[in-house]
Design a protein around this motif. Structure first.
Motif, PDB file in Angstrom:
ATOM      1  N   LEU A  59      -8.210   6.022   2.407  1.00  0.00           N
ATOM      2  CA  LEU A  59      -6.869   6.352   2.471  1.00  0.00           C
ATOM      3  C   LEU A  59      -6.136   5.623   1.504  1.00  0.00           C
ATOM      4  O   LEU A  59      -4.996   5.822   0.804  1.00  0.00           O
ATOM      5  CB  LEU A  59      -6.343   5.995   3.809  1.00  0.00           C
ATOM      6  CG  LEU A  59      -6.558   6.801   5.123  1.00  0.00           C
ATOM      7  CD1 LEU A  59      -6.288   6.521   6.218  1.00  0.00           C
ATOM      8  CD2 LEU A  59      -6.329   8.390   4.874  1.00  0.00           C
ATOM      9  N   ALA A  60      -6.528   4.182   1.225  1.00  0.00           N
ATOM     10  CA  ALA A  60      -6.049   3.423   0.432  1.00  0.00           C
ATOM     11  C   ALA A  60      -4.343   3.351   0.546  1.00  0.00           C
ATOM     12  O   ALA A  60      -3.604   3.383  -0.305  1.00  0.00           O
ATOM     13  CB  ALA A  60      -6.079   3.652  -1.072  1.00  0.00           C
ATOM     14  N   PRO A  61      -4.066   2.932   1.948  1.00  0.00           N
ATOM     15  CA  PRO A  61      -2.653   2.815   2.218  1.00  0.00           C
ATOM     16  C   PRO A  61      -1.754   1.814   1.282  1.00  0.00           C
ATOM     17  O   PRO A  61      -2.389   0.942   1.076  1.00  0.00           O
ATOM     18  CB  PRO A  61      -2.648   2.661   3.623  1.00  0.00           C
ATOM     19  CG  PRO A  61      -3.808   1.733   3.827  1.00  0.00           C
ATOM     20  CD  PRO A  61      -4.870   2.452   2.953  1.00  0.00           C
ATOM     21  N   ASP A  62      -0.477   2.051   1.329  1.00  0.00           N
ATOM     22  CA  ASP A  62       0.136   1.154   0.539  1.00  0.00           C
ATOM     23  C   ASP A  62       0.568  -0.096   1.776  1.00  0.00           C
ATOM     24  O   ASP A  62       0.983  -1.202   1.526  1.00  0.00           O
ATOM     25  CB  ASP A  62       1.565   1.547   0.238  1.00  0.00           C
ATOM     26  CG  ASP A  62       1.357   2.557  -0.699  1.00  0.00           C
ATOM     27  OD1 ASP A  62       0.761   2.276  -1.904  1.00  0.00           O
ATOM     28  OD2 ASP A  62       1.997   3.909  -0.841  1.00  0.00           O
ATOM     29  N   LEU A  63       0.531   0.409   3.030  1.00  0.00           N
ATOM     30  CA  LEU A  63       0.960  -0.612   4.264  1.00  0.00           C
ATOM     31  C   LEU A  63       0.344   0.106   5.373  1.00  0.00           C
ATOM     32  O   LEU A  63      -0.017   1.192   5.657  1.00  0.00           O
ATOM     33  CB  LEU A  63       2.278  -0.500   4.367  1.00  0.00           C
ATOM     34  CG  LEU A  63       2.973  -1.307   5.663  1.00  0.00           C
ATOM     35  CD1 LEU A  63       2.745  -2.710   5.370  1.00  0.00           C
ATOM     36  CD2 LEU A  63       4.434  -0.873   6.083  1.00  0.00           C
TER      37      LEU A  63
END
Length: 314
Positions: A59-63
């Motif tokens: 997913l490589a989320p920002d948060l």
């Protein structure tokens, strides 16, 4: 922003899952975050760690908007934030070290007491031979639990002769440690904190207990919300309110809470304020009302409160 919403799903009414979130709560939080313009992906974490890591890397989320309570041990609330920190992912709420500290009620009380906040006298008991005699009414509760887990009417002991057996029973279920604490007669009051809003209006709780002792036990916590009358601001005089807010500010600062949290107190009929515990990962379920209702006098809707939490973390 791309947000991963991490949580433990409540699948049963068991005490072990008392702090987990229902599907309705997860969907409500996801909708509010999406309404703020974020792309939200729910991530259930009650599964092998390698699967969670793989999904987060994909997913490589920002948060990470973290609501996971954890499942095992005295470090459980801190486990997932520690994992996010190891992966280099910013997350909502306090650092892992703060969550671990606050789950240890006895240690958290020592730190808050050193910050000039009154706390009830108590003793941490890990083995029965550590139990010291008492001369006052006490409450016996698991040291490493929240949401009133392990607390019933039988937790309050006013006969010293029965204390040994009560502690033995609680230790059998919660062997990590039991807190034997002076019982404070009075009103349950909480004070919330949200980064960007500061300390919120005190929250007072009124209820009809299921027995002789006025305690906010597990049965009340897990029962229908209409059994609890929530008063915001709490029905306290100006001087007591001032004492309470000052104590809450000291407690949040002493324990290093960031993002958001809730400090729990008992206020005696004489207006004395006694710190009980601090939850740096309080429920954000709409049915809980606490933090959302406390932010309402500031003109903040629930989604605004979540926006503050996201902004503080990002």
């Amino acid at each position: 922003m791309r947000i991963a919403l991490t949580y433990n799903e409540k699948r049963s009414a068991s005490e072990a899952e008392a702090e987990f979130d229902s599907p309705e709560t997860i969907h409500a939080i996801a909708r509010m975050l999406a309404s703020l313009g974020h792309s939200v992906t729910p991530v259930e974490v009650s599964r092998p760690v390698e699967a969670i890591v793989a999904e987060l890397r994909r997913l490589a989320p920002d948060l990470v908007f973290n609501m996971a309570e954890g499942q095992v041990g005295t470090f459980r609330e801190a486990f997932y934030p520690a994992l996010f920190e190891h992966l280099g992912l910013p997350h909502t709420g306090s650092p892992a070290s703060v969550l671990a500290l606050c789950l240890d009620k006895a240690m958290a009380k020592k730190i808050v007491a050193a910050a000039r906040v009154h706390t009830p006298r108590g003793q941490l008991v890990r083995r029965l031979d550590e139990l010291r005699p008492v001369t006052c009414k006490v409450i016996v509760k698991p040291n490493f639990e929240g949401s009133s887990k392990g607390i019933t009417q039988a937790s309050v002991v006013d006969d010293p002769a029965t204390l040994h057996d009560v502690v033995a029973g609680v230790l059998a279920r919660y062997p990590a440690g039991v807190l034997v604490e002076e019982f404070v007669e009075g009103m349950d009051v909480s004070v919330g904190f949200v980064d960007g809003l500061g300390v919120l209006a005190p929250i007072g709780y009124a209820y009809a207990a299921d027995g002789p002792h006025q305690i906010y036990d597990l049965a009340l916590k897990q029962g229908p919300p209409e059994r609890i009358d929530v008063h915001i601001p709490a029905r306290l005089d100006e001087l007591t309110t001032s004492r309470l807010v000052a104590a809450a500010k000291r407690a949040f600062a002493a324990l290093g809470v960031t993002g958001y949290g809730r400090a729990d107190f008992r206020v005696t009929p004489e207006g004395n304020v006694q710190f009980l515990e601090l939850n740096p990962l309080p429920s954000l379920a709409p049915r809980e009302r606490d933090l959302y209702a406390a932010a309402a006098p500031l003109g903040k809707a629930p989604r605004d409160l979540l926006a503050c939490i996201v902004t503080a973390a990002a």
